[in-house]
Scaffold this active site. Structure first.
Site, PDB file in Angstrom:
ATOM      1  N   GLY A  46      54.167  49.781  42.927  1.00 60.32           N
ATOM      2  CA  GLY A  46      53.782  49.456  44.299  1.00 60.32           C
ATOM      3  C   GLY A  46      52.675  50.294  44.898  1.00 60.32           C
ATOM      4  O   GLY A  46      52.567  50.388  46.121  1.00 60.32           O
TER       5      GLY A  46
ATOM      6  N   LYS B 164      62.612  27.996  38.733  1.00 62.76           N
ATOM      7  CA  LYS B 164      61.498  28.621  39.464  1.00 62.76           C
ATOM      8  C   LYS B 164      61.290  27.903  40.800  1.00 62.76           C
ATOM      9  O   LYS B 164      61.045  28.529  41.830  1.00 62.76           O
ATOM     10  CB  LYS B 164      60.222  28.550  38.615  1.00 62.76           C
ATOM     11  CG  LYS B 164      59.041  29.311  39.202  1.00 62.76           C
ATOM     12  CD  LYS B 164      57.752  29.031  38.460  1.00 62.76           C
ATOM     13  CE  LYS B 164      57.642  29.747  37.150  1.00 62.76           C
ATOM     14  NZ  LYS B 164      57.134  31.125  37.270  1.00 62.76           N
TER      15      LYS B 164
ATOM     16  N   MET C 187      54.715  40.315  38.392  1.00 64.94           N
ATOM     17  CA  MET C 187      54.604  39.919  36.998  1.00 64.94           C
ATOM     18  C   MET C 187      55.312  38.601  36.687  1.00 64.94           C
ATOM     19  O   MET C 187      55.984  38.459  35.671  1.00 64.94           O
ATOM     20  CB  MET C 187      55.106  41.055  36.096  1.00 64.94           C
ATOM     21  CG  MET C 187      54.317  42.340  36.295  1.00 64.94           C
ATOM     22  SD  MET C 187      52.511  42.098  36.330  1.00 64.94           S
ATOM     23  CE  MET C 187      52.049  42.966  34.859  1.00 64.94           C
TER      24      MET C 187
ATOM     25  N   ASN D 151      45.124  37.511  43.834  1.00 69.41           N
ATOM     26  CA  ASN D 151      45.768  38.396  42.846  1.00 69.41           C
ATOM     27  C   ASN D 151      44.780  39.470  42.415  1.00 69.41           C
ATOM     28  O   ASN D 151      43.578  39.226  42.374  1.00 69.41           O
ATOM     29  CB  ASN D 151      46.178  37.568  41.618  1.00 69.41           C
ATOM     30  CG  ASN D 151      46.820  38.419  40.537  1.00 69.41           C
ATOM     31  OD1 ASN D 151      47.692  39.245  40.822  1.00 69.41           O
ATOM     32  ND2 ASN D 151      46.398  38.245  39.298  1.00 69.41           N
TER      33      ASN D 151
ATOM     34  N   HIS E 142      43.828  41.943  39.207  1.00 67.74           N
ATOM     35  CA  HIS E 142      44.056  41.966  37.754  1.00 67.74           C
ATOM     36  C   HIS E 142      43.219  43.096  37.144  1.00 67.74           C
ATOM     37  O   HIS E 142      42.034  43.238  37.477  1.00 67.74           O
ATOM     38  CB  HIS E 142      43.662  40.615  37.154  1.00 67.74           C
ATOM     39  CG  HIS E 142      43.953  40.528  35.700  1.00 67.74           C
ATOM     40  ND1 HIS E 142      45.219  40.311  35.193  1.00 67.74           N
ATOM     41  CD2 HIS E 142      43.136  40.669  34.617  1.00 67.74           C
ATOM     42  CE1 HIS E 142      45.176  40.303  33.875  1.00 67.74           C
ATOM     43  NE2 HIS E 142      43.919  40.514  33.503  1.00 67.74           N
TER      44      HIS E 142
HETATM   45  C1  GAR Z   1      48.060  46.873  38.952  1.00 67.60           C
HETATM   46  O1  GAR Z   1      47.292  47.740  38.172  1.00 67.60           O
HETATM   47  C2  GAR Z   1      47.613  45.433  38.781  1.00 67.60           C
HETATM   48  O2  GAR Z   1      46.251  45.331  38.466  1.00 67.60           O
HETATM   49  C3  GAR Z   1      48.472  44.979  37.646  1.00 67.60           C
HETATM   50  O3  GAR Z   1      49.722  45.577  37.877  1.00 67.60           O
HETATM   51  C4  GAR Z   1      49.498  46.858  38.456  1.00 67.60           C
HETATM   52  C5  GAR Z   1      50.497  47.089  39.567  1.00 67.60           C
HETATM   53  O4  GAR Z   1      50.422  48.415  40.004  1.00 67.60           O
HETATM   54  N1  GAR Z   1      48.568  43.552  37.634  1.00 67.60           N
HETATM   55  C6  GAR Z   1      48.567  42.829  36.510  1.00 67.60           C
HETATM   56  O5  GAR Z   1      48.546  43.304  35.412  1.00 67.60           O
HETATM   57  C7  GAR Z   1      48.632  41.326  36.746  1.00 67.60           C
HETATM   58  N2  GAR Z   1      48.426  40.621  35.537  1.00 67.60           N
HETATM   59  P1  GAR Z   1      51.133  48.877  41.339  1.00 67.60           P
HETATM   60  O6  GAR Z   1      52.579  48.381  41.265  1.00 67.60           O
HETATM   61  O7  GAR Z   1      51.065  50.363  41.309  1.00 67.60           O
HETATM   62  O8  GAR Z   1      50.380  48.276  42.504  1.00 67.60           O
END
Ligand code: GAR
Length: 188
Positions: A12, A65, A90, A107, A109
């Site tokens: 988060g 879903k 996710m 989103n 990424h």
């Molecule tokens: C982030 O780095 C985001 O880019 C990635 O999850 C992480 C969450 O970090 N998202 C993906 O990989 C989506 N495919 P956080 O919980 O510290 O914000």
């Protein structure tokens, strides 16, 4: 004031960056809801500390879903959410949520899309030996990580440690997400 919902599954740090930017007036909006699909995820503690309401669910408690997304949509509608920000959520967004919030879901990424879609993007990029990494923020549609790109930021990295790439990338993510949310909100 505009209302945001942030969706997250894990740590988060992006949620915290967004919520703090809202609290400080850097983003002219409020985080009305954190949606989390992992009971016990650290992001829920961050939400509690920041006083943000949460909706936590387990997909296994719903028949499909469509069922859990209908519940999410009901809650977003009740809060009149203007923009949904996926931040480490996710799960693949399904038709129920996409149809209800079409053009309102973004989103973040951890790659320079369209390279390295899906899970483990950084690990995929390191395995490939890329020398320029990056972050992408894009609109969400039914094509996984394939929606139109809103913002990207690149950084060079010559090593081979995914943890190092994640660390560099996350600092960029926090700035870029706040800037991009402002941009998107200004344009609507
Ligand atoms: C982030 O780095 C985001 O880019 C990635 O999850 C992480 C969450 O970090 N998202 C993906 O990989 C989506 N495919 P956080 O919980 O510290 O914000």
């Amino acid at each position: 004031m505009k209302s945001l919902a942030v969706f997250a599954s894990g740590t988060g740090t992006n949620f915290v960056a967004i919520a703090k930017a809202c609290a400080a007036g850097v983003i002219d909006a409020r985080v009305a809801l954190l949606v989390c699909d992992k009971p016990g995820a650290p992001v829920l503690d961050r939400a509690r500390e920041l006083g943000v309401d949460t909706f936590v669910f387990s997909a296994k408690d719903y028949a499909s879903k469509a069922d859990y997304e209908a519940e999410i949509v009901k809650r977003l509608d009740a809060l009149k959410v203007d923009l949904v920000c996926l931040a480490g959520y996710m799960r693949i967004v399904g038709e129920t949520l996409l149809q209800a919030y079409e053009g309102k879901i973004i989103n973040i990424h951890p790659s320079l899309l369209p390279a390295f879609r899906g899970a483990h993007a950084v690990e995929q990029a390191v395995a490939y030996g890329v020398k320029v990494y990056g972050i992408t923020i894009h609109w969400v549609n039914s094509d996984l990580d394939g929606g139109k790109i809103i913002a990207q930021r690149a950084f060079p990295y010559e090593g081979s440690d995914p943890a190092e790439v994640h660390a560099i990338g996350q600092k960029i993510e926090h700035e870029l997400y706040v800037e991009t949310i402002n941009k998107v909100l200004c344009e609507r």
